[in-house]
Design a protein around this motif. Structure first.
Motif, short mmCIF file in Angstrom:
data_model
loop_
_atom_site.label_atom_id
_atom_site.label_comp_id
_atom_site.label_asym_id
_atom_site.label_seq_id
_atom_site.Cartn_x
_atom_site.Cartn_y
_atom_site.Cartn_z
N VAL A 39 0.87 -1.18 0.00
CA VAL A 39 0.00 0.00 0.00
C VAL A 39 0.91 1.23 0.00
CG1 VAL A 39 -1.89 1.19 1.14
CG2 VAL A 39 -1.72 -1.31 1.28
N GLY A 40 1.39 1.57 -1.19
CA GLY A 40 2.39 2.62 -1.32
C GLY A 40 3.73 2.14 -0.81
N ALA A 41 4.79 2.88 -1.14
CA ALA A 41 6.11 2.53 -0.63
C ALA A 41 6.20 2.72 0.88
CB ALA A 41 7.18 3.36 -1.33
N GLN A 42 5.30 3.53 1.45
CA GLN A 42 5.32 3.74 2.90
C GLN A 42 5.06 2.43 3.64
OE1 GLN A 42 6.22 6.64 4.27
NE2 GLN A 42 6.15 5.75 6.31
N GLN A 43 4.11 1.63 3.16
CA GLN A 43 3.89 0.34 3.82
C GLN A 43 5.09 -0.58 3.63
OE1 GLN A 43 1.46 -2.69 2.25
NE2 GLN A 43 1.01 -3.59 4.25
N ALA A 44 5.75 -0.46 2.48
CA ALA A 44 6.95 -1.27 2.27
C ALA A 44 8.00 -0.94 3.32
CB ALA A 44 7.50 -1.01 0.87
N LEU A 45 8.18 0.34 3.62
CA LEU A 45 9.10 0.75 4.68
C LEU A 45 8.72 0.14 6.02
CD1 LEU A 45 9.73 4.54 3.96
CD2 LEU A 45 11.49 2.78 4.22
N ASP A 46 7.43 0.16 6.31
CA ASP A 46 6.96 -0.39 7.58
C ASP A 46 7.23 -1.89 7.67
OD1 ASP A 46 4.98 0.29 10.02
OD2 ASP A 46 4.46 -1.67 9.21
N LEU A 47 6.95 -2.61 6.60
CA LEU A 47 7.15 -4.06 6.62
C LEU A 47 8.63 -4.41 6.78
CD1 LEU A 47 4.72 -5.20 3.78
CD2 LEU A 47 4.31 -5.26 6.25
N ILE A 48 9.49 -3.70 6.06
CA ILE A 48 10.93 -3.97 6.16
C ILE A 48 11.42 -3.71 7.58
CG2 ILE A 48 13.20 -3.12 5.43
CD1 ILE A 48 11.89 -2.68 2.64
N THR A 49 10.99 -2.58 8.16
CA THR A 49 11.42 -2.25 9.51
C THR A 49 10.88 -3.27 10.51
OG1 THR A 49 11.31 0.07 8.83
CG2 THR A 49 11.62 -0.37 11.16
N LYS A 50 9.65 -3.70 10.29
CA LYS A 50 9.04 -4.68 11.20
C LYS A 50 9.83 -5.98 11.24
CE LYS A 50 4.55 -5.15 11.31
NZ LYS A 50 3.15 -5.47 10.90
N ILE A 51 10.28 -6.47 10.08
CA ILE A 51 10.93 -7.78 10.07
C ILE A 51 12.42 -7.73 10.40
CG2 ILE A 51 9.24 -8.65 8.40
CD1 ILE A 51 11.46 -8.60 6.28
N PHE A 52 13.04 -6.53 10.39
CA PHE A 52 14.47 -6.45 10.65
C PHE A 52 14.84 -5.79 11.98
CE2 PHE A 52 14.99 -7.07 6.01
CZ PHE A 52 15.96 -8.06 6.03
N ILE A 53 13.97 -4.93 12.51
CA ILE A 53 14.40 -4.06 13.60
C ILE A 53 13.82 -4.48 14.95
CG2 ILE A 53 14.32 -1.69 14.49
CD1 ILE A 53 16.27 -2.16 12.14
N ASP A 54 14.71 -4.66 15.92
CA ASP A 54 14.34 -4.74 17.33
C ASP A 54 14.65 -3.38 17.97
OD1 ASP A 54 13.54 -7.47 17.50
OD2 ASP A 54 15.65 -8.05 17.36
N PRO A 55 13.99 -3.05 19.08
CA PRO A 55 14.27 -1.78 19.74
C PRO A 55 15.77 -1.60 20.01
CG PRO A 55 12.32 -2.75 20.70
CD PRO A 55 12.89 -3.78 19.76
N GLY A 56 16.28 -0.43 19.63
CA GLY A 56 17.69 -0.12 19.84
C GLY A 56 18.60 -0.49 18.69
N ASP A 57 18.11 -1.23 17.69
CA ASP A 57 18.93 -1.55 16.52
C ASP A 57 19.26 -0.28 15.75
OD1 ASP A 57 19.03 -4.23 17.04
OD2 ASP A 57 17.47 -4.79 15.60
N VAL A 58 20.42 -0.31 15.09
CA VAL A 58 20.90 0.87 14.37
C VAL A 58 20.47 0.81 12.91
CG1 VAL A 58 22.94 2.15 13.59
CG2 VAL A 58 22.86 1.19 15.90
N ILE A 59 19.91 1.92 12.43
CA ILE A 59 19.67 2.15 11.01
C ILE A 59 20.48 3.37 10.60
CG2 ILE A 59 17.97 2.78 9.25
CD1 ILE A 59 15.82 1.44 10.96
#
Length: 430
Positions: A107-127
């Protein structure tokens, strides 16, 4: 009579990640910026009126009349198969050779960003993210409690030496980086483009440090000179996760984007998408599929390019003629945005209400930095107003800046402060 408190009675119930989500201090200003007397140089809204709306309307009507039972039904979480094949054709213009099986429609590239962050990021991880960086991405990263570390860019895009130095420092500190987030082509908000030579260097550095790259590329086909740039994903199919969108090249209201990811990552993204939305809108997907199959979309993109080039030229010419000494700005070769740096002692965020009072709107630079810095900067968008309105908007803005300079010279520099938490941008800013 029962009295209702203005305080949030649910504060102690929210998850910790909700604590930093606060409404933007400039959202009220954008409500006023929507008034017709205000020239808005703020939102990155595509000029959808340039589409052949009669032909598109007829196409959609025939689609619903002939295939309504499919158009209005649930679909696959990964997205329509034929649309994914068309998406591969679109990406081939940037040198990407891909299988439709590795594409996930979002649903737009914005949801893509959300999905990627959801599957890779734990609290405190560095981006790692460019400085400045796309405000919508920073909001997503904040919502998952990532630690965003900025890497500077200049007129040639992300600075490779700064990326290497940042990665080396983080390694010494024992901190691993999950991914580098970049908008390498006609960057939002700065408008700059990563050069071909630097693209190779960035990929080499990320391979050396074993860092994934999230390449966000909504503007790649909207260049004003020559052929589209070769995407990062075209030269590294294992390390680069590519995000695309039809919001800028067809219509933002359809909310159709996509992710191209390595096969294993694609499988996780599909599961995350099912959890979030079950499936993207079949109606929007099949409308885009039909548009790509039946309409002269390449010619329409050329029309958009010429339209945005004329508006870019109007903005750059007006800035050159009207802005006071001490102001500088980028000169984009595509996309939607110009990044302005104000003279020392001026604060674009503090100046925004006064600009609205003079009937012109922009986005202060603070929203594009995770730490709330960037007070001397502003993003100007040329994609939506007509050239005459752009010139008038710059005339008004130049007057506001001149007044601010006089105030600075009389009373001293502006007082600035950091952000108190992530301020959600909203669609009127992105």
């Amino acid at each position: 009579m029962e009295q209702h408190s203005r305080t949030d009675a649910y504060t102690d119930r929210y998850a910790a990640r909700a604590a930093g989500m606060v409404p933007s201090e400039i959202r009220a200003l954008f409500a006023m910026a929507a008034r017709p007397e205000v020239v808005s140089l703020a939102g990155g809204m595509p000029y959808v009126s340039a589409l052949p709306l009669d032909a598109v309307g007829e196409m959609v009507g025939e689609l619903v009349a002939g295939k309504g039972a499919d158009v209005l039904q649930y679909g696959s979480a990964q997205g329509d198969g034929q649309l994914r094949e068309h998406i591969c054709e679109v990406m081939s213009l940037e040198g990407i050779q891909a299988s439709a099986d590795d594409v996930v429609v979002t649903v737009g590239a914005q949801q893509a960003l959300d999905l990627i962050t959801k599957i890779f990021i734990d609290p405190g991880d560095v981006i790692l993210a460019e400085a400045p960086s796309y405000v919508g991405a920073l909001g997503t990263f904040a919502s998952y409690q990532a630690d965003v570390v900025h890497v500077p860019l200049d007129n040639a895009g992300l600075v490779p030496s700064a990326l290497r130095e940042t990665l080396a420092r983080l390694r010494r500190e024992g901190r691993s980086v999950k991914f580098l987030y970049s908008v390498p082509t006609f960057q939002n908000p700065a408008g700059v483009t990563l050069t071909t030579a630097r693209r190779a260097q960035i990929l080499e550095i990320c391979a050396e440090y074993d860092v994934l790259v999230v390449e966000d590329n909504p503007y790649g086909l909207l260049g004003f000179e020559g052929e589209p740039m070769r995407a990062l994903r075209a030269d590294d199919s294992d390390r680069v996760i590519y995000l695309g969108s039809f919001s800028k090249t067809i219509a933002s209201g359809l909310r159709v984007g996509w992710v191209l990811a390595p096969h294993a990552v694609r499988a996780k993204l599909v599961l995350a998408a099912e959890s979030a939305i079950l499936c993207p809108s079949n109606f929007s997907q099949l409308a885009v599929r039909e548009y790509l199959a039946t309409q002269p979309w390449r010619e329409q993109i050329k029309d958009f390019r010429e339209l945005y080039r004329a508006r870019r030229d109007a903005m750059l010419d007006s800035l050159e003629q009207l802005m006071p000494d001490g102001c500088t700005w980028t000169r984009p070769n595509g996309g939607f945005f110009v990044w302005v740096t104000l003279p020392e002692g001026l604060d674009a965020k503090a100046m925004a209400p006064r600009a609205i009072a003079e009937r012109v709107a922009y986005v202060p630079g603070t929203g594009f930095f995770a730490d709330g810095t960037g007070h001397r900067h502003m993003r100007l968008s040329y994609c939506f107003p007509e050239p005459g309105r752009i010139r008038e908007g710059i005339r008004r803005l130049a007057g506001v800046v001149e007044d601010e300079i006089r105030l600075r010279d009389t009373f001293g520099g502006a007082v600035t402060g950091g952000s108190t938490g992530f301020q959600a941008p909203g669609p009127d800013v992105v």
